[in-house]
Design a protein around this motif. Structure first.
Motif, PDB file in Angstrom:
ATOM      1  N   ASP A  58       0.852  -1.186   0.000  1.00 25.08           N
ATOM      2  CA  ASP A  58       0.000   0.000   0.000  1.00 25.08           C
ATOM      3  C   ASP A  58       0.898   1.249   0.000  1.00 25.08           C
ATOM      4  N   ARG A  59       0.315   2.401   0.030  1.00 24.60           N
ATOM      5  CA  ARG A  59       1.101   3.637  -0.055  1.00 24.60           C
ATOM      6  C   ARG A  59       2.066   3.843   1.103  1.00 24.60           C
ATOM      7  N   SER A  60       1.739   3.266   2.256  1.00 22.68           N
ATOM      8  CA  SER A  60       2.643   3.413   3.405  1.00 22.68           C
ATOM      9  C   SER A  60       3.942   2.638   3.189  1.00 22.68           C
ATOM     10  N   GLY A  61       3.886   1.634   2.300  1.00 21.90           N
ATOM     11  CA  GLY A  61       5.063   0.819   2.039  1.00 21.90           C
ATOM     12  C   GLY A  61       5.273  -0.302   3.023  1.00 21.90           C
ATOM     13  N   HIS A  62       4.303  -0.500   3.929  1.00 20.46           N
ATOM     14  CA  HIS A  62       4.467  -1.510   4.977  1.00 20.46           C
ATOM     15  C   HIS A  62       3.492  -2.675   4.882  1.00 20.46           C
ATOM     16  N   ARG A  63       2.358  -2.496   4.217  1.00 23.42           N
ATOM     17  CA  ARG A  63       1.353  -3.557   4.138  1.00 23.42           C
ATOM     18  C   ARG A  63       1.288  -4.114   2.721  1.00 23.42           C
ATOM     19  N   LEU A  64       1.479  -5.417   2.593  1.00 21.23           N
ATOM     20  CA  LEU A  64       1.448  -6.073   1.290  1.00 21.23           C
ATOM     21  C   LEU A  64       0.069  -5.960   0.643  1.00 21.23           C
ATOM     22  N   ASN A  65       0.049  -5.831  -0.666  1.00 25.38           N
ATOM     23  CA  ASN A  65      -1.186  -5.927  -1.436  1.00 25.38           C
ATOM     24  C   ASN A  65      -1.416  -7.403  -1.751  1.00 25.38           C
ATOM     25  N   GLY A  66      -1.725  -8.158  -0.757  1.00 24.40           N
ATOM     26  CA  GLY A  66      -1.914  -9.597  -0.826  1.00 24.40           C
ATOM     27  C   GLY A  66      -1.465 -10.193   0.496  1.00 24.40           C
ATOM     28  N   LYS A  67      -1.797 -11.445   0.690  1.00 30.44           N
ATOM     29  CA  LYS A  67      -1.414 -12.128   1.924  1.00 30.44           C
ATOM     30  C   LYS A  67      -0.019 -12.725   1.779  1.00 30.44           C
ATOM     31  N   GLU A  68       0.714 -12.764   2.883  1.00 29.61           N
ATOM     32  CA  GLU A  68       2.068 -13.334   2.858  1.00 29.61           C
ATOM     33  C   GLU A  68       2.070 -14.743   2.279  1.00 29.61           C
ATOM     34  N   THR A  69       1.030 -15.505   2.566  1.00 26.85           N
ATOM     35  CA  THR A  69       0.960 -16.899   2.098  1.00 26.85           C
ATOM     36  C   THR A  69       0.715 -17.006   0.594  1.00 26.85           C
ATOM     37  N   GLU A  70       0.354 -15.910  -0.057  1.00 27.43           N
ATOM     38  CA  GLU A  70       0.069 -15.932  -1.495  1.00 27.43           C
ATOM     39  C   GLU A  70       1.307 -15.684  -2.351  1.00 27.43           C
ATOM     40  N   PHE A  71       2.414 -15.318  -1.749  1.00 26.33           N
ATOM     41  CA  PHE A  71       3.653 -15.064  -2.484  1.00 26.33           C
ATOM     42  C   PHE A  71       4.533 -16.303  -2.435  1.00 26.33           C
ATOM     43  N   PHE A  72       5.128 -16.644  -3.563  1.00 27.08           N
ATOM     44  CA  PHE A  72       5.934 -17.857  -3.625  1.00 27.08           C
ATOM     45  C   PHE A  72       6.943 -17.788  -4.751  1.00 27.08           C
ATOM     46  N   ILE A  73       7.917 -18.680  -4.682  1.00 29.28           N
ATOM     47  CA  ILE A  73       8.934 -18.830  -5.715  1.00 29.28           C
ATOM     48  C   ILE A  73       8.743 -20.209  -6.316  1.00 29.28           C
ATOM     49  N   VAL A  74       8.629 -20.288  -7.618  1.00 29.00           N
ATOM     50  CA  VAL A  74       8.488 -21.578  -8.273  1.00 29.00           C
ATOM     51  C   VAL A  74       9.822 -22.288  -8.209  1.00 29.00           C
ATOM     52  N   ARG A  75       9.787 -23.492  -7.732  1.00 30.89           N
ATOM     53  CA  ARG A  75      11.008 -24.283  -7.604  1.00 30.89           C
ATOM     54  C   ARG A  75      11.422 -24.790  -8.978  1.00 30.89           C
ATOM     55  N   SER A  76      12.626 -24.442  -9.383  1.00 33.33           N
ATOM     56  CA  SER A  76      13.150 -24.925 -10.662  1.00 33.33           C
ATOM     57  C   SER A  76      13.910 -26.219 -10.417  1.00 33.33           C
ATOM     58  N   LYS A  77      14.312 -26.870 -11.482  1.00 31.21           N
ATOM     59  CA  LYS A  77      15.090 -28.102 -11.358  1.00 31.21           C
ATOM     60  C   LYS A  77      16.400 -27.833 -10.629  1.00 31.21           C
ATOM     61  N   ASP A  78      16.977 -26.643 -10.844  1.00 30.24           N
ATOM     62  CA  ASP A  78      18.234 -26.282 -10.206  1.00 30.24           C
ATOM     63  C   ASP A  78      18.086 -26.120  -8.701  1.00 30.24           C
ATOM     64  N   SER A  79      16.882 -25.704  -8.235  1.00 24.27           N
ATOM     65  CA  SER A  79      16.718 -25.437  -6.811  1.00 24.27           C
ATOM     66  C   SER A  79      16.494 -26.702  -5.998  1.00 24.27           C
ATOM     67  N   ALA A  80      16.473 -27.851  -6.635  1.00 25.90           N
ATOM     68  CA  ALA A  80      16.343 -29.108  -5.895  1.00 25.90           C
ATOM     69  C   ALA A  80      17.507 -29.265  -4.921  1.00 25.90           C
ATOM     70  N   GLU A  81      18.618 -28.589  -5.212  1.00 25.19           N
ATOM     71  CA  GLU A  81      19.773 -28.630  -4.327  1.00 25.19           C
ATOM     72  C   GLU A  81      19.565 -27.759  -3.105  1.00 25.19           C
ATOM     73  N   ASN A  82      18.532 -26.897  -3.120  1.00 29.00           N
ATOM     74  CA  ASN A  82      18.261 -25.981  -2.028  1.00 29.00           C
ATOM     75  C   ASN A  82      16.846 -26.224  -1.509  1.00 29.00           C
ATOM     76  N   PRO A  83      16.596 -27.340  -0.835  1.00 23.17           N
ATOM     77  CA  PRO A  83      15.247 -27.694  -0.428  1.00 23.17           C
ATOM     78  C   PRO A  83      14.643 -26.786   0.632  1.00 23.17           C
ATOM     79  N   GLY A  84      15.413 -25.927   1.267  1.00 22.09           N
ATOM     80  CA  GLY A  84      14.881 -25.039   2.281  1.00 22.09           C
ATOM     81  C   GLY A  84      14.192 -23.810   1.722  1.00 22.09           C
ATOM     82  N   SER A  85      14.245 -23.601   0.413  1.00 27.84           N
ATOM     83  CA  SER A  85      13.646 -22.397  -0.147  1.00 27.84           C
ATOM     84  C   SER A  85      12.131 -22.499  -0.127  1.00 27.84           C
ATOM     85  N   GLN A  86      11.473 -21.350   0.038  1.00 26.18           N
ATOM     86  CA  GLN A  86      10.022 -21.319   0.052  1.00 26.18           C
ATOM     87  C   GLN A  86       9.526 -21.331  -1.382  1.00 26.18           C
TER      88      GLN A  86
END
Length: 100
Positions: A48-76
């Motif tokens: 939002d304009r304050s810069g502190h509140r996400l325009n969406g829920k924290e649980t809705e943001f994610f990183i798609v795991r690529s084949k390369d990231s299989a070596e880094n299983p701790g990533s969200q």
């Protein structure tokens, strides 16, 4: 993902999605973090304009795991195409004006 997690991932060159893989979080040349719907280029600020509140829920943001990231299983991440609003195993996204 928290706001700081999202910013750090974008700054590190990772592709962060919101809600589904049609939405990508990126940083523009002015240093603003934005969410863009790839099929039509619609854009909204990450916060939002304050810069502190996400325009969406924290649980809705994610990183798609690529084949390369299989070596880094701790990533969200979620399996490809498994964001909110996406049928299992499928593509598709809701335009910004049609949120659930």
């Amino acid at each position: 993902m928290t706001l700081n997690d999202i910013k750090a991932a974008v700054d590190a060159g990772q592709t962060v999605h919101w809600a589904n893989t049609g939405y990508i979080v990126h940083k523009d040349r002015l240093g603003q973090y934005l969410i863009t719907y790839q099929p039509n280029g619609s854009c909204i600020g990450l916060t939002d304009r304050s810069g502190h509140r996400l325009n969406g829920k924290e649980t809705e943001f994610f990183i798609v795991r690529s084949k390369d990231s299989a070596e880094n299983p701790g990533s969200q991440s979620r399996p490809h195409g498994q964001g909110r609003g996406v049928p299992p195993g499928g593509a598709g996204a809701f335009p910004l004006g049609r949120q659930l």
